[in-house]
Design a protein around this motif. Structure first.
Motif, PDB file in Angstrom:
ATOM      1  N   LYS A 110      34.387-108.412  64.362  1.00 27.59           N
ATOM      2  CA  LYS A 110      34.796-108.474  65.769  1.00 27.59           C
ATOM      3  C   LYS A 110      34.755-107.112  66.466  1.00 27.59           C
ATOM      4  O   LYS A 110      35.138-107.011  67.632  1.00 27.59           O
ATOM      5  N   GLY A 111      34.331-106.083  65.758  1.00 29.64           N
ATOM      6  CA  GLY A 111      34.288-104.758  66.365  1.00 29.64           C
ATOM      7  C   GLY A 111      35.652-104.129  66.560  1.00 29.64           C
ATOM      8  O   GLY A 111      35.851-103.295  67.448  1.00 29.64           O
ATOM      9  N   ILE A 112      36.613-104.515  65.714  1.00 35.25           N
ATOM     10  CA  ILE A 112      37.968-103.967  65.774  1.00 35.25           C
ATOM     11  C   ILE A 112      38.092-102.861  64.729  1.00 35.25           C
ATOM     12  O   ILE A 112      37.754-103.063  63.563  1.00 35.25           O
ATOM     13  N   VAL A 113      38.568-101.707  65.121  1.00 37.88           N
ATOM     14  CA  VAL A 113      38.776-100.606  64.187  1.00 37.88           C
ATOM     15  C   VAL A 113      40.022-100.881  63.341  1.00 37.88           C
ATOM     16  O   VAL A 113      41.054-101.326  63.862  1.00 37.88           O
ATOM     17  N   THR A 114      39.929-100.629  62.047  1.00 38.14           N
ATOM     18  CA  THR A 114      41.073-100.747  61.144  1.00 38.14           C
ATOM     19  C   THR A 114      41.764 -99.397  61.027  1.00 38.14           C
ATOM     20  O   THR A 114      41.122 -98.373  60.788  1.00 38.14           O
ATOM     21  N   GLU A 115      43.089 -99.402  61.204  1.00 35.46           N
ATOM     22  CA  GLU A 115      43.872 -98.179  61.012  1.00 35.46           C
ATOM     23  C   GLU A 115      44.920 -98.432  59.937  1.00 35.46           C
ATOM     24  O   GLU A 115      45.579 -99.477  59.937  1.00 35.46           O
ATOM     25  N   SER A 116      45.089 -97.480  59.026  1.00 35.10           N
ATOM     26  CA  SER A 116      45.979 -97.636  57.882  1.00 35.10           C
ATOM     27  C   SER A 116      47.314 -96.942  58.102  1.00 35.10           C
ATOM     28  O   SER A 116      47.355 -95.730  58.329  1.00 35.10           O
ATOM     29  N   TRP A 117      48.403 -97.713  58.006  1.00 32.01           N
ATOM     30  CA  TRP A 117      49.704 -97.059  57.923  1.00 32.01           C
ATOM     31  C   TRP A 117      50.197 -97.129  56.474  1.00 32.01           C
ATOM     32  O   TRP A 117      49.763 -97.970  55.704  1.00 32.01           O
ATOM     33  N   THR A 155      43.134-114.769  76.228  1.00 33.20           N
ATOM     34  CA  THR A 155      42.863-113.723  77.224  1.00 33.20           C
ATOM     35  C   THR A 155      41.398-113.317  77.278  1.00 33.20           C
ATOM     36  O   THR A 155      40.975-112.683  78.254  1.00 33.20           O
ATOM     37  N   GLY A 156      40.641-113.617  76.242  1.00 30.05           N
ATOM     38  CA  GLY A 156      39.254-113.177  76.192  1.00 30.05           C
ATOM     39  C   GLY A 156      39.098-111.704  75.871  1.00 30.05           C
ATOM     40  O   GLY A 156      37.986-111.176  75.874  1.00 30.05           O
ATOM     41  N   VAL A 157      40.205-111.034  75.581  1.00 25.13           N
ATOM     42  CA  VAL A 157      40.189-109.595  75.309  1.00 25.13           C
ATOM     43  C   VAL A 157      40.702-109.347  73.893  1.00 25.13           C
ATOM     44  O   VAL A 157      41.823-109.735  73.550  1.00 25.13           O
ATOM     45  N   LEU A 158      39.884-108.700  73.083  1.00 22.57           N
ATOM     46  CA  LEU A 158      40.289-108.336  71.729  1.00 22.57           C
ATOM     47  C   LEU A 158      40.830-106.904  71.701  1.00 22.57           C
ATOM     48  O   LEU A 158      40.372-106.051  72.463  1.00 22.57           O
ATOM     49  N   PRO A 159      41.757-106.616  70.805  1.00 15.97           N
ATOM     50  CA  PRO A 159      42.213-105.234  70.625  1.00 15.97           C
ATOM     51  C   PRO A 159      41.070-104.360  70.128  1.00 15.97           C
ATOM     52  O   PRO A 159      40.192-104.825  69.391  1.00 15.97           O
ATOM     53  N   VAL A 160      41.104-103.087  70.504  1.00 19.45           N
ATOM     54  CA  VAL A 160      40.100-102.160  69.973  1.00 19.45           C
ATOM     55  C   VAL A 160      40.446-101.747  68.556  1.00 19.45           C
ATOM     56  O   VAL A 160      39.582-101.292  67.802  1.00 19.45           O
ATOM     57  N   LEU A 161      41.718-101.917  68.171  1.00 20.86           N
ATOM     58  CA  LEU A 161      42.201-101.424  66.876  1.00 20.86           C
ATOM     59  C   LEU A 161      43.371-102.275  66.419  1.00 20.86           C
ATOM     60  O   LEU A 161      44.156-102.764  67.239  1.00 20.86           O
ATOM     61  N   ASN A 162      43.480-102.450  65.104  1.00 18.12           N
ATOM     62  CA  ASN A 162      44.650-103.087  64.500  1.00 18.12           C
ATOM     63  C   ASN A 162      45.167-102.152  63.425  1.00 18.12           C
ATOM     64  O   ASN A 162      44.480-101.854  62.454  1.00 18.12           O
ATOM     65  N   MET A 187      38.486 -74.250  59.128  1.00 18.53           N
ATOM     66  CA  MET A 187      39.289 -75.464  59.260  1.00 18.53           C
ATOM     67  C   MET A 187      38.368 -76.661  59.555  1.00 18.53           C
ATOM     68  O   MET A 187      37.539 -76.598  60.459  1.00 18.53           O
ATOM     69  N   PRO A 188      38.506 -77.754  58.782  1.00 18.20           N
ATOM     70  CA  PRO A 188      37.668 -78.923  59.065  1.00 18.20           C
ATOM     71  C   PRO A 188      38.044 -79.568  60.401  1.00 18.20           C
ATOM     72  O   PRO A 188      39.131 -79.330  60.937  1.00 18.20           O
ATOM     73  N   VAL A 189      37.158 -80.367  60.929  1.00 15.47           N
ATOM     74  CA  VAL A 189      37.399 -81.106  62.163  1.00 15.47           C
ATOM     75  C   VAL A 189      37.267 -82.584  61.854  1.00 15.47           C
ATOM     76  O   VAL A 189      36.301 -83.014  61.219  1.00 15.47           O
ATOM     77  N   SER A 190      38.239 -83.370  62.272  1.00 11.66           N
ATOM     78  CA  SER A 190      38.181 -84.799  61.995  1.00 11.66           C
ATOM     79  C   SER A 190      37.024 -85.449  62.733  1.00 11.66           C
ATOM     80  O   SER A 190      36.830 -85.211  63.928  1.00 11.66           O
ATOM     81  N   PRO A 191      36.256 -86.302  62.052  1.00 15.17           N
ATOM     82  CA  PRO A 191      35.276 -87.112  62.773  1.00 15.17           C
ATOM     83  C   PRO A 191      35.998 -88.109  63.662  1.00 15.17           C
ATOM     84  O   PRO A 191      37.207 -88.346  63.506  1.00 15.17           O
ATOM     85  N   SER A 192      35.285 -88.689  64.592  1.00 17.17           N
ATOM     86  CA  SER A 192      35.859 -89.696  65.480  1.00 17.17           C
ATOM     87  C   SER A 192      35.160 -91.034  65.279  1.00 17.17           C
ATOM     88  O   SER A 192      33.992 -91.077  64.886  1.00 17.17           O
ATOM     89  N   LEU A 193      35.879 -92.097  65.532  1.00  9.67           N
ATOM     90  CA  LEU A 193      35.315 -93.445  65.511  1.00  9.67           C
ATOM     91  C   LEU A 193      35.300 -93.976  66.940  1.00  9.67           C
ATOM     92  O   LEU A 193      36.209 -93.682  67.728  1.00  9.67           O
ATOM     93  N   THR A 194      34.280 -94.754  67.270  1.00 10.97           N
ATOM     94  CA  THR A 194      34.134 -95.270  68.627  1.00 10.97           C
ATOM     95  C   THR A 194      34.708 -96.676  68.725  1.00 10.97           C
ATOM     96  O   THR A 194      34.425 -97.543  67.897  1.00 10.97           O
ATOM     97  N   PHE A 195      35.519 -96.902  69.747  1.00  9.56           N
ATOM     98  CA  PHE A 195      36.085 -98.210  70.017  1.00  9.56           C
ATOM     99  C   PHE A 195      35.069 -99.104  70.726  1.00  9.56           C
ATOM    100  O   PHE A 195      34.093 -98.630  71.310  1.00  9.56           O
ATOM    101  N   SER A 196      35.372-100.385  70.748  1.00  8.92           N
ATOM    102  CA  SER A 196      34.523-101.334  71.464  1.00  8.92           C
ATOM    103  C   SER A 196      34.546-101.101  72.968  1.00  8.92           C
ATOM    104  O   SER A 196      33.638-101.555  73.673  1.00  8.92           O
ATOM    105  N   ASP A 197      35.552-100.382  73.479  1.00  9.12           N
ATOM    106  CA  ASP A 197      35.598-100.085  74.915  1.00  9.12           C
ATOM    107  C   ASP A 197      34.862 -98.794  75.264  1.00  9.12           C
ATOM    108  O   ASP A 197      34.880 -98.359  76.422  1.00  9.12           O
ATOM    109  N   GLY A 198      34.241 -98.171  74.255  1.00 11.80           N
ATOM    110  CA  GLY A 198      33.456 -96.963  74.488  1.00 11.80           C
ATOM    111  C   GLY A 198      34.211 -95.672  74.277  1.00 11.80           C
ATOM    112  O   GLY A 198      33.604 -94.607  74.202  1.00 11.80           O
TER     113      GLY A 198
END
Length: 282
Positions: A181-188, A154-161, A1-12
């Motif tokens: 901006k270091g924001i991860v893109t997620e596809s719906w 706010t000075g705070v960006l989302p980690v993901l949109n 069974m494959p394992v999904s890779p992970s992506l790192t957010f700007s918050d670590g």
């Protein structure tokens, strides 16, 4: 069974790149299909208050019996619950239904500009994160101007949109902004919504060359772009097949061919974030 890779957010923190979405899945059905997805290898489940199936997802998480840190869970605050007090109450209800003490990722579902409450809602998510109740905070369906407003106030960006993104509507300008901006893109709706993407001759030819399905090619394309992707199916065979997309390796040329199918606004299948005040959508 494959394992999904992970992506790192700007918050670590990190997120499994291939997840399982439950938009338009009934509450009772969610309890079964999420277990099926976890058994197929998924370790990332995406739900929302507006989907009315968080209790089913919570039941599935309990039935699956995996250690808490082995399953990444996302939910979203709906448009009608924007604003500080309503967001706090909505979050409490979400956590009660999911049966969790801490949420991996919490999103504002839509910017809902006619309501004018996105910034107040964002400040509330920041507050919940500071309290240790949410690990990471992000948004869904936000435009560049919406993201700029959050940062300015706010000075705070989302980690993901999390945005509508598929071959016919792949939002190059927004993806480029996210990258800057270091924001991860997620596809719906990564497979489209019956708009013909899965029958497109370009995608069909690539699928035949790899001896896989057009859905698997489309998911593999999303992964190759560096997006988090959350395909939805309630059919066990397709749930497993979607996860097997991790094993499909597209060439750079094939990725470019699919990306070139972009149709701009003509390819949009869901609602326009500029206008959405009450509709929940994906």
């Amino acid at each position: 069974m494959p394992v999904s890779p992970s992506l790192t957010f700007s918050d670590g923190r990190s997120i499994p790149q291939l997840g399982y979405g439950v938009w338009q899945v009934g509450n009772a059905e969610a309890a079964d299909v999420v277990v099926t997805a976890i058994e197929a290898g998924y370790r990332h489940v995406d739900t929302a208050r507006g989907y009315n199936n968080e209790a089913g997802v919570g039941e599935a998480l309990q039935r699956a019996g995996l250690p808490r840190d082995e399953v990444f869970v996302t939910s979203k605050v709906p448009n009608q619950d924007q604003g500080r007090d309503r967001t706090l109450a909505s979050f409490d209800a979400t956590m009660a239904d999911l049966g969790l003490d801490e949420l991996d990722l919490y999103l504002i579902h839509w910017p809902a500009p006619p309501k004018g409450l996105a910034v107040d809602t964002w400040k509330t998510l920041i507050e919940l994160q500071e309290q240790g109740r949410i690990r990471s905070i992000g948004v869904s369906n936000f435009r560049i101007e919406d993201l700029e407003q959050l940062e300015a106030e706010t000075g705070v960006l989302p980690v993901l949109n999390q945005i509508e993104l598929h071959p016919y509507f792949n939002q190059p300008e927004l993806r480029e902004y996210h990258a800057s901006k270091g924001i991860v893109t997620e596809s719906w709706s990564p497979l489209g919504q019956g708009g013909g993407e899965l029958e497109d001759p370009v995608i069909t030819a690539i699928a035949e060359a790899h001896d896989v399905t057009t859905a698997q090619v489309t998911i593999a394309w999303n992964l190759a772009l560096g997006n988090v992707v959350i395909p939805k199916s309630v059919t066990p065979e397709r749930i497993a097949a979607n996860f097997a997309s991790l094993e499909v390796e597209l060439s750079a040329d094939e990725v470019e061919q699919i990306t070139a199918l972009h149709k701009g606004e003509a390819g949009r299948r869901g609602g326009n974030p500029a206008e959405m005040a009450s509709h929940q959508g994906a």
